[in-house]
Structure formats: C-alpha cells, structure tokens
Design a protein around this motif. Structure first.
Motif, PDB file in Angstrom:
ATOM      1  N   MET A   1       0.913  -1.300   0.007  1.00  0.00           N
ATOM      2  CA  MET A   1      -0.063  -0.068  -0.065  1.00  0.00           C
ATOM      3  C   MET A   1       0.851   1.183  -0.126  1.00  0.00           C
ATOM      4  SD  MET A   1      -3.745  -0.092   1.794  1.00  0.00           S
ATOM      5  CE  MET A   1      -4.480  -1.402   1.436  1.00  0.00           C
ATOM      6  N   THR A   2       0.182   2.380  -0.539  1.00  0.00           N
ATOM      7  CA  THR A   2       0.877   3.666  -0.602  1.00  0.00           C
ATOM      8  C   THR A   2       0.616   4.770   0.212  1.00  0.00           C
ATOM      9  OG1 THR A   2       1.268   3.203  -2.932  1.00  0.00           O
ATOM     10  CG2 THR A   2       1.378   5.477  -2.257  1.00  0.00           C
ATOM     11  N   TYR A   3       1.448   5.360   1.204  1.00  0.00           N
ATOM     12  CA  TYR A   3       0.822   6.369   1.732  1.00  0.00           C
ATOM     13  C   TYR A   3       0.427   7.515   1.019  1.00  0.00           C
ATOM     14  CZ  TYR A   3       1.178   9.487   5.900  1.00  0.00           C
ATOM     15  OH  TYR A   3       1.073  10.394   6.712  1.00  0.00           O
ATOM     16  N   LEU A   4      -0.732   7.977   1.048  1.00  0.00           N
ATOM     17  CA  LEU A   4      -1.233   9.168   0.163  1.00  0.00           C
ATOM     18  C   LEU A   4      -1.352  10.422   1.043  1.00  0.00           C
ATOM     19  CD1 LEU A   4      -2.521  10.191  -2.554  1.00  0.00           C
ATOM     20  CD2 LEU A   4      -4.700   9.151  -1.550  1.00  0.00           C
ATOM     21  N   ASP A   5      -1.068  11.646   0.586  1.00  0.00           N
ATOM     22  CA  ASP A   5      -1.363  13.199   0.879  1.00  0.00           C
ATOM     23  C   ASP A   5      -2.389  13.584  -0.140  1.00  0.00           C
ATOM     24  OD1 ASP A   5      -0.583  13.247   3.674  1.00  0.00           O
ATOM     25  OD2 ASP A   5       1.725  13.628   2.623  1.00  0.00           O
ATOM     26  N   CYS A   6      -3.615  13.860  -0.001  1.00  0.00           N
ATOM     27  CA  CYS A   6      -4.458  14.503  -1.130  1.00  0.00           C
ATOM     28  C   CYS A   6      -4.755  15.801  -0.694  1.00  0.00           C
ATOM     29  CB  CYS A   6      -5.629  13.540  -1.149  1.00  0.00           C
ATOM     30  SG  CYS A   6      -6.809  14.145  -2.635  1.00  0.00           S
ATOM     31  N   SER A   7      -4.471  16.578  -1.811  1.00  0.00           N
ATOM     32  CA  SER A   7      -5.019  18.012  -1.447  1.00  0.00           C
ATOM     33  C   SER A   7      -6.088  18.499  -2.311  1.00  0.00           C
ATOM     34  CB  SER A   7      -3.840  19.168  -1.746  1.00  0.00           C
ATOM     35  OG  SER A   7      -3.771  19.104  -3.184  1.00  0.00           O
ATOM     36  N   VAL A   8      -6.930  17.547  -2.655  1.00  0.00           N
ATOM     37  CA  VAL A   8      -8.060  17.914  -3.436  1.00  0.00           C
ATOM     38  C   VAL A   8      -9.117  17.739  -2.733  1.00  0.00           C
ATOM     39  CG1 VAL A   8      -9.477  17.091  -5.487  1.00  0.00           C
ATOM     40  CG2 VAL A   8      -6.920  16.652  -5.358  1.00  0.00           C
ATOM     41  N   THR A   9      -9.529  19.230  -2.002  1.00  0.00           N
ATOM     42  CA  THR A   9     -10.641  19.247  -1.010  1.00  0.00           C
ATOM     43  C   THR A   9     -11.901  19.430  -1.697  1.00  0.00           C
ATOM     44  OG1 THR A   9     -10.315  21.651  -1.323  1.00  0.00           O
ATOM     45  CG2 THR A   9      -9.087  20.522   0.746  1.00  0.00           C
ATOM     46  N   GLY A  10     -12.002  19.525  -2.908  1.00  0.00           N
ATOM     47  CA  GLY A  10     -13.182  19.336  -3.881  1.00  0.00           C
ATOM     48  C   GLY A  10     -13.774  18.023  -4.061  1.00  0.00           C
ATOM     49  N   CYS A  11     -13.171  16.907  -3.352  1.00  0.00           N
ATOM     50  CA  CYS A  11     -13.425  15.638  -3.686  1.00  0.00           C
ATOM     51  C   CYS A  11     -14.168  14.824  -2.673  1.00  0.00           C
ATOM     52  CB  CYS A  11     -12.456  14.806  -3.964  1.00  0.00           C
ATOM     53  SG  CYS A  11     -12.575  13.133  -4.302  1.00  0.00           S
TER      54      CYS A  11
ATOM     55  N   LYS B   1       0.407  -0.750 -11.058  1.00  0.00           N
ATOM     56  CA  LYS B   1       0.572  -0.425  -9.465  1.00  0.00           C
ATOM     57  C   LYS B   1       1.271   0.472  -9.059  1.00  0.00           C
ATOM     58  CE  LYS B   1      -2.588  -3.364  -7.540  1.00  0.00           C
ATOM     59  NZ  LYS B   1      -3.872  -3.100  -6.605  1.00  0.00           N
ATOM     60  N   CYS B   2       1.020   1.500  -8.201  1.00  0.00           N
ATOM     61  CA  CYS B   2       2.043   2.333  -7.842  1.00  0.00           C
ATOM     62  C   CYS B   2       2.816   1.682  -6.773  1.00  0.00           C
ATOM     63  CB  CYS B   2       1.292   3.415  -7.429  1.00  0.00           C
ATOM     64  SG  CYS B   2       2.355   4.830  -6.749  1.00  0.00           S
ATOM     65  N   SER B   3       4.248   1.984  -6.968  1.00  0.00           N
ATOM     66  CA  SER B   3       5.198   1.058  -6.039  1.00  0.00           C
ATOM     67  C   SER B   3       6.041   2.305  -4.998  1.00  0.00           C
ATOM     68  CB  SER B   3       6.044   0.309  -6.761  1.00  0.00           C
ATOM     69  OG  SER B   3       6.805   1.383  -7.721  1.00  0.00           O
ATOM     70  N   ALA B   4       5.270   3.485  -5.259  1.00  0.00           N
ATOM     71  CA  ALA B   4       5.888   4.354  -4.378  1.00  0.00           C
ATOM     72  C   ALA B   4       5.567   4.273  -2.873  1.00  0.00           C
ATOM     73  CB  ALA B   4       5.628   5.872  -4.838  1.00  0.00           C
ATOM     74  N   GLU B   5       6.343   4.695  -2.088  1.00  0.00           N
ATOM     75  CA  GLU B   5       5.958   4.511  -0.586  1.00  0.00           C
ATOM     76  C   GLU B   5       4.944   5.578  -0.265  1.00  0.00           C
ATOM     77  OE1 GLU B   5       9.020   3.851   2.146  1.00  0.00           O
ATOM     78  OE2 GLU B   5      10.206   2.484   0.869  1.00  0.00           O
ATOM     79  N   HIS B   6       5.251   6.879  -0.810  1.00  0.00           N
ATOM     80  CA  HIS B   6       4.414   7.980  -0.703  1.00  0.00           C
ATOM     81  C   HIS B   6       3.878   8.792  -1.810  1.00  0.00           C
ATOM     82  CE1 HIS B   6       4.167  11.978   2.207  1.00  0.00           C
ATOM     83  NE2 HIS B   6       3.141  11.718   1.822  1.00  0.00           N
ATOM     84  N   ILE B   7       3.071   9.356  -1.961  1.00  0.00           N
ATOM     85  CA  ILE B   7       2.545   9.991  -2.991  1.00  0.00           C
ATOM     86  C   ILE B   7       1.667  11.209  -2.936  1.00  0.00           C
ATOM     87  CG2 ILE B   7       2.742   8.156  -4.969  1.00  0.00           C
ATOM     88  CD1 ILE B   7      -0.263   8.176  -5.330  1.00  0.00           C
ATOM     89  N   GLY B   8       1.468  12.335  -3.566  1.00  0.00           N
ATOM     90  CA  GLY B   8       0.370  13.303  -3.358  1.00  0.00           C
ATOM     91  C   GLY B   8      -0.400  13.403  -4.465  1.00  0.00           C
ATOM     92  N   ILE B   9      -1.579  13.549  -4.263  1.00  0.00           N
ATOM     93  CA  ILE B   9      -2.599  14.080  -5.343  1.00  0.00           C
ATOM     94  C   ILE B   9      -2.819  15.415  -5.089  1.00  0.00           C
ATOM     95  CG2 ILE B   9      -4.736  13.654  -6.306  1.00  0.00           C
ATOM     96  CD1 ILE B   9      -3.036  11.520  -6.795  1.00  0.00           C
ATOM     97  N   ALA B  10      -2.670  16.325  -6.139  1.00  0.00           N
ATOM     98  CA  ALA B  10      -2.878  17.555  -6.108  1.00  0.00           C
ATOM     99  C   ALA B  10      -4.346  18.111  -6.932  1.00  0.00           C
ATOM    100  CB  ALA B  10      -1.679  18.465  -6.663  1.00  0.00           C
ATOM    101  N   GLY B  11      -4.641  19.342  -6.479  1.00  0.00           N
ATOM    102  CA  GLY B  11      -5.716  19.791  -7.270  1.00  0.00           C
ATOM    103  C   GLY B  11      -6.766  20.669  -6.527  1.00  0.00           C
ATOM    104  N   GLY B  12      -6.559  21.032  -5.307  1.00  0.00           N
ATOM    105  CA  GLY B  12      -7.216  21.946  -4.404  1.00  0.00           C
ATOM    106  C   GLY B  12      -8.873  21.838  -4.535  1.00  0.00           C
ATOM    107  N   ASN B  13      -9.395  22.783  -4.952  1.00  0.00           N
ATOM    108  CA  ASN B  13     -10.771  22.653  -5.383  1.00  0.00           C
ATOM    109  C   ASN B  13     -11.294  22.320  -6.528  1.00  0.00           C
ATOM    110  OD1 ASN B  13     -11.370  23.613  -2.459  1.00  0.00           O
ATOM    111  ND2 ASN B  13     -11.042  25.728  -2.980  1.00  0.00           N
ATOM    112  N   ALA B  14     -10.648  21.301  -7.097  1.00  0.00           N
ATOM    113  CA  ALA B  14     -11.057  20.789  -8.408  1.00  0.00           C
ATOM    114  C   ALA B  14     -12.369  20.388  -8.465  1.00  0.00           C
ATOM    115  CB  ALA B  14     -10.173  19.493  -8.881  1.00  0.00           C
TER     116      ALA B  14
END
Length: 105
Positions: free
Chosen positions: A1-11, A77-90
């Motif tokens: 599993m990947t550690y995810l930080d998501c900044s897409v507050t509009g989701c 499949k994503c093999s990164a240990e940590h990813i970010g999804i960006a997009g704010g108020n998309a």
C-alpha cells in the motif's frame, strides 16, 4: 500500500488530506509529466455534500496507475511509498494530478 496525501478538497472522498475511498486510480497512460495525469477516482463534492465525506479516512491506500512512463508504475500498480494528489478545489478529475509522477524516460 502507498501512503497518500491528497490536497483535492473538492473531492467527496477527501477528509483532512486523507482519502476515504480505500483505493484510487491514476489516469494518464501517455503522461510525460505530472500535469498529464489525473485521479480517475475523483468525485466532485458538490454543494449538497459540502461537509459530508464518503468512507473512512486512511493515509494508506491501494493505487492502480495507467501512467506507464512513471518510474513508480509496476504492472499498473503504484510502487511509491508516498505520493501526493494535487488539485485543491478541483471540479473535475482533469483538474487533479499525481504530484509524485516521475518520468523514467
């Protein structure tokens, strides 16, 4: 599993920069940079559900990925240990992106 930080507050799945969906799908099969990727699992929050989040928040998530040129893509499949999804108020998935995309070419 990947550690995810998501900044897409509009989701609708975003709660405190965590994803409540359990898994996401990153699109962008021909992407050569992060702006050519997007979170295909994005679902606009909308005004009727502005404070409601769907699911239970988690920092660890399963990520399927179409971005073949990303060094973290291993058999879609994503093999990164940590990813970010960006997009704010998309308002659409096209306004989001995998901020951790790294072109291996």
């Amino acid at each position: 599993m990947t550690y995810l930080d998501c900044s897409v507050t509009g989701c609708v799945y975003n709660k405190e920069h965590c994803c409540c969906k359990g898994d996401i799908h990153v699109e962008g099969s021909k992407a050569e940079q992060s702006s050519q990727t997007c979170c295909g699992s994005f679902k606009e929050r909308g005004s009727s559900s502005s404070s409601n989040t769907v699911g239970t928040k988690s920092k660890e998530i399963d990520v399927t990925c179409e971005a073949c040129n990303c060094e973290f893509n291993k058999d879609k499949k994503c093999s990164a240990e940590h990813i970010g999804i960006a997009g704010g108020n998309a308002c659409t998935c096209g306004e989001t992106e995998c901020a951790s995309f790294c072109n291996c070419c």
